[in-house]
Design a protein around this motif. Sequence first.
Motif, PDB file in Angstrom:
ATOM      1  N   GLY A  18       0.621  -1.262   0.035  1.00  0.00           N
ATOM      2  CA  GLY A  18       0.013   0.153   0.032  1.00  0.00           C
ATOM      3  C   GLY A  18       0.662   1.394   0.025  1.00  0.00           C
ATOM      4  N   LYS A  19       2.009   1.092  -0.591  1.00  0.00           N
ATOM      5  CA  LYS A  19       2.926   2.228  -0.720  1.00  0.00           C
ATOM      6  C   LYS A  19       2.377   3.450  -1.247  1.00  0.00           C
ATOM      7  N   THR A  20       1.652   3.219  -2.503  1.00  0.00           N
ATOM      8  CA  THR A  20       1.083   4.562  -3.128  1.00  0.00           C
ATOM      9  C   THR A  20      -0.135   5.083  -2.484  1.00  0.00           C
ATOM     10  N   PHE A  21      -0.918   4.128  -1.740  1.00  0.00           N
ATOM     11  CA  PHE A  21      -1.921   4.747  -1.119  1.00  0.00           C
ATOM     12  C   PHE A  21      -1.303   5.645   0.157  1.00  0.00           C
ATOM     13  N   CYS A  22      -0.331   5.202   0.711  1.00  0.00           N
ATOM     14  CA  CYS A  22       0.266   6.094   1.833  1.00  0.00           C
ATOM     15  C   CYS A  22       0.617   7.428   1.383  1.00  0.00           C
ATOM     16  N   LEU A  23       1.532   7.436   0.084  1.00  0.00           N
ATOM     17  CA  LEU A  23       2.029   8.666  -0.574  1.00  0.00           C
ATOM     18  C   LEU A  23       0.500   9.439  -0.848  1.00  0.00           C
ATOM     19  N   VAL A  24      -0.366   8.775  -1.362  1.00  0.00           N
ATOM     20  CA  VAL A  24      -1.433   9.805  -1.539  1.00  0.00           C
ATOM     21  C   VAL A  24      -2.078  10.483  -0.240  1.00  0.00           C
ATOM     22  N   ARG A  57      -4.378   9.888  -8.729  1.00  0.00           N
ATOM     23  CA  ARG A  57      -4.761   9.364  -7.496  1.00  0.00           C
ATOM     24  C   ARG A  57      -4.980  10.629  -6.759  1.00  0.00           C
ATOM     25  N   ILE A  58      -4.018  11.404  -6.591  1.00  0.00           N
ATOM     26  CA  ILE A  58      -4.048  12.619  -5.579  1.00  0.00           C
ATOM     27  C   ILE A  58      -5.206  13.390  -5.876  1.00  0.00           C
ATOM     28  N   SER A  59      -5.339  13.602  -7.040  1.00  0.00           N
ATOM     29  CA  SER A  59      -6.263  14.620  -7.627  1.00  0.00           C
ATOM     30  C   SER A  59      -7.686  13.975  -7.189  1.00  0.00           C
ATOM     31  N   ASP A  60      -7.846  12.824  -7.455  1.00  0.00           N
ATOM     32  CA  ASP A  60      -9.270  12.128  -7.069  1.00  0.00           C
ATOM     33  C   ASP A  60      -9.615  12.106  -5.573  1.00  0.00           C
ATOM     34  N   ARG A  61      -8.438  11.939  -4.648  1.00  0.00           N
ATOM     35  CA  ARG A  61      -8.498  12.027  -3.145  1.00  0.00           C
ATOM     36  C   ARG A  61      -8.759  13.453  -2.694  1.00  0.00           C
ATOM     37  N   LEU A  62      -8.194  14.237  -3.336  1.00  0.00           N
ATOM     38  CA  LEU A  62      -8.406  15.849  -2.872  1.00  0.00           C
ATOM     39  C   LEU A  62      -9.796  16.167  -3.368  1.00  0.00           C
ATOM     40  N   GLN A  63     -10.294  15.747  -4.559  1.00  0.00           N
ATOM     41  CA  GLN A  63     -11.720  16.159  -4.940  1.00  0.00           C
ATOM     42  C   GLN A  63     -12.651  15.401  -4.270  1.00  0.00           C
ATOM     43  N   ALA A  67     -11.068  19.677  -1.414  1.00  0.00           N
ATOM     44  CA  ALA A  67     -10.083  20.355  -0.925  1.00  0.00           C
ATOM     45  C   ALA A  67     -10.054  21.458  -2.155  1.00  0.00           C
ATOM     46  N   LYS A  68      -9.529  22.686  -1.692  1.00  0.00           N
ATOM     47  CA  LYS A  68      -9.897  24.015  -2.285  1.00  0.00           C
ATOM     48  C   LYS A  68      -8.136  24.311  -2.920  1.00  0.00           C
ATOM     49  N   VAL A  69      -7.572  23.304  -3.354  1.00  0.00           N
ATOM     50  CA  VAL A  69      -6.265  23.376  -4.008  1.00  0.00           C
ATOM     51  C   VAL A  69      -6.164  22.895  -5.304  1.00  0.00           C
ATOM     52  N   ASN A  70      -5.368  23.153  -6.185  1.00  0.00           N
ATOM     53  CA  ASN A  70      -5.395  22.660  -7.424  1.00  0.00           C
ATOM     54  C   ASN A  70      -4.171  21.449  -7.534  1.00  0.00           C
ATOM     55  N   PRO A  71      -4.394  20.196  -7.320  1.00  0.00           N
ATOM     56  CA  PRO A  71      -3.441  19.085  -7.137  1.00  0.00           C
ATOM     57  C   PRO A  71      -2.418  19.219  -8.463  1.00  0.00           C
ATOM     58  N   LEU A  72      -2.735  20.003  -9.501  1.00  0.00           N
ATOM     59  CA  LEU A  72      -1.880  19.707 -10.520  1.00  0.00           C
ATOM     60  C   LEU A  72      -0.623  20.862 -10.377  1.00  0.00           C
ATOM     61  N   ASP A  73      -0.799  21.719  -9.297  1.00  0.00           N
ATOM     62  CA  ASP A  73       0.138  22.558  -8.834  1.00  0.00           C
ATOM     63  C   ASP A  73       1.233  21.850  -7.972  1.00  0.00           C
ATOM     64  N   LEU A  74       1.155  20.718  -7.646  1.00  0.00           N
ATOM     65  CA  LEU A  74       2.074  19.808  -6.835  1.00  0.00           C
ATOM     66  C   LEU A  74       3.092  19.503  -8.080  1.00  0.00           C
ATOM     67  N   THR A  75       4.539  19.579  -7.403  1.00  0.00           N
ATOM     68  CA  THR A  75       5.567  19.060  -8.063  1.00  0.00           C
ATOM     69  C   THR A  75       5.775  17.644  -8.140  1.00  0.00           C
ATOM     70  N   VAL A  76       5.213  16.872  -9.260  1.00  0.00           N
ATOM     71  CA  VAL A  76       5.249  15.546  -9.450  1.00  0.00           C
ATOM     72  C   VAL A  76       5.986  15.125 -10.591  1.00  0.00           C
TER      73      VAL A  76
END
Length: 951
Positions: A18-24, A57-63, A67-76
């Motif tokens: 569940g590493k990716t889940f934990c990162l999200v 996955r982060i975008s789906d989680r924040l939506q 959350a009132k942030v744009n997940p695409l602004d993350l440096t990924v």
Amino acid sequence: MIESLDGPLLVVAGPGSGKTFCLVERTANLLASRDVTPERILISTFTEKAAKELKARISDRLQRAGAKVNPLDLTVGTLHSIFLDIIDEFRAFSSIRRNFTILDQFDQQYFVFQRLPEFREISGLEDFIRPSQNLSSWRVAERLCGYLNKLSEEAVLPESLATATATELQILGEAYALYQTLLGQYNYIDFSSIQVEVLRLLQLTEVAEQLCDRFDYLMIDEYQDTNTIQERIILKLGSRHNNICVVGDDDQALYRFRGASIRNILGFPKRFPEGACQQIYLTKNYRSHPDIVDFYNRWMDLADWQGNDRSYRFPKAIEAAGDDRAKRPVVFKVSGEDGEENWASETVAFLTKLHGDGIIKDWNQVAFLFRSVRNPKVTQFANDLEAAGIPIYAPRSNMYFERDEIRLMIGAFMFLFPQYGSIRASREGMQLDVWAYFDRCLGDFITHLKAGSDEQVAAWAKDKAKLHLALLENTNYSFANLFYDLIQFPTFSRYLGEDLTHAGVRDSRPARNLAKFSRLLNKYEYLYNVIVIQPDRLERDLLTLFNYFLRFLWDGGIEEYEDEAEYAPSGCVSFMTIHQSKGLEFPIVVAGSLDAVPRRQQSPLDDLLEAEFGEGEPFEPLDRIKTFDFWRLFYTAYSRAQNMLVLSCQENTPKARGQRNVPSQYFQPVYTPLKGWRELHFDPGAVKLATVKEANLKHSYSFTSDVLIFEACPQQYRFFKDLEFAPVRTNAILFGTLVHQTIEDIHKAVLRGDEQKVTTEQIDQWFRSNYANISQKERVYLGEPVLRIARRHVATYVDRERNNWHRLCEAEVELSLLKDDYVLTGNVDLIQAEDGAWEIIDFKTEKKPDLVDDAEKLARYRRQLQIYAHLFEEKRGVRVDRMALYYTGEEAGNPRITFNRETADIEGTIDQVDSVIGKIVYKDYGLRERPEKLCKNCDFRSFCDMTFCRA
């Protein structure tokens, strides 16, 4: 892990834990509980596909969380992609000039190969990199590239090598310095040099102050596969707060051959004061059946990981999350009996049994994993399975040049230039292995012509061959043009029908292989500066095309197309390398390569560098490294399995010299106790397989690069954007690019606070440098009168706007917006603001158009600005008041055309864009009417004339 946010953190994540889940979840927790914006969080992944999936996955989680942030602004992204962004941002401080070209592995090797004479002038280098006179120059170039990359990855400077005690390192230091000089001369950069440049930038105080203050939190995935220079950069970027979370599994460290260092993850806690680094172990496996987990735990226990004062492995045992101990086949073997040579037939019987009983519902539930899928035995095994009706998907199996469409295409080119056969031996007694392949291709094409199924291509090809054999004057076409001429005929057009090219990965394979061939021809013509076919250099061009370029590609092998959104295509059994399977999971894993033995991956250079620059004693005993890496490799293979793990081979007991035991002695302790599949009962009611997960990816589309192209001609979009054919007829836009980039340099200087540097002399320097770099890359040049006009565009702009520099806010702004099914992107030239009013500006390097005569063009530009305004408003939460086109070629009047923001217009444009991108996503490329203006200069004009109707 999710709650441990501050300070250094090492997460040892076992397979399926569940590493990716934990990162999200950790990312979501950071944004919710810390005063941090998305831009200040850096997350690196090992592949671009993993980065896209993590973003989704982060975008789906924040939506879901509202959350009132744009997940695409993350440096990924991957470390390389993040580093490239850093170089671009700090271009003013970088030694890498604008418009550079990134060399992939083949490009780099070919670049070095072409310049081997310069390297051979270095005394002693030839003896070091060419241990045998039987080693070809192409392999010498490959070996030298490996050494040069290793020096970059270990962050060893040429100056340090010059004073090394080992003579070999001094020699390599000269080669490394020459290589860097050559890269600079041609404005090239390779993947290793990207890292070197970022580390150099971080040593500049002005850059380091900004970069080290850029990110509040860093998360580095797959840390076990990072190299020395990457570790140094990561530690530097997080040095002000040490909020560095690294995640990985030392048991899955596979990339030593690419410079990765297991030291990074095993020694990470020691990079900080004692007790400062928290360590968390994720050892519960949610992927695999308990019997599979037990099996690979036993495998790891077979190796001795202990040293005198340390363990070369983190102490851990993976536990299965489930307690399913029902009696059914889970770990077993499917092999050919010793002396029977029935490996393929046994495997076919096993697979067809499970498929026929309905246990395997889709062939993609099965994956075969090998050390290499290019091994002749593996290739033959795959062919045998396919011949028996098992559909195989093996894009990395070195089968590209064996595909019918590629053999026919190469055969066609040989037929078009019959003189090649008599000139290919450039010296007496010369013999190349690839010639037999070329001759077979020619034979295939001639056989096809004699069959009479395509009389048109036969007549055309015979006429062209006669012309080329007695060529007296320059043609008006190149090799790439001939490729598109061939594409029009049924021999090749049969592979390009929409029903095939978009039916699935295997059905679209011929079309994508042909598209790749077009890109290869494009690359060849660029490397050798081929514009048209000329009689005075035709023989030389044929020799470089066949004896060098295609020969080296054939020798090294080419990978076929892989859809990143579909790693296991429906309807196919996957054949892949163990390295390729990393991070993936399959219901049934068939692990092969059981004849393997541990083998040394270190080069002589590794030992020299360790002795000269190592931190004391070698981190791992040199004589045990190959064993450690062997165990890690097959541990990774076994841990991909969800429901069944199958060990498979052609068993063999040596009966003559040169034969060996299969399985090898290293597998015997785990292989021998296993039951064969025929001894087991597979109850369809009890054996349930998981389904292959669909990749959660959202593709990015832009108005200019996607929407406008599709609207102009859906078929052009299909061929050039989707299938990725390389266009021959490209419009040179050197003038516009030159003006645009120079104005960008001015904007960036003003925004850095260096307004005083915007002098005539400095602008001239930027202008000359940009022209040199663009013209060198594109091999397109401007006459002096045109250059003076371009320079006047820039000067006029500066004179007009110098008093308005205070209005500049941002330049070359990349914007993105997350939609339901895709990501909408755009790049804004300039954003200005004054008294709270925001304005978006797009530059056009032409004279101001007539508002009536050019109404259609202006409407298209207005839609583009509306998209940019929408993206900017969504990203920044502000209202754009005006949108303007700025015409740098307008000397006398007002250079602007301004549009007021109208909400209804913007919403209408967005709806139109959604509709167009919907057609792209669902591959709706229907063409109601051919666009005559575009057809005139389209490479597929002849194809469409033959396939659709004449324009």
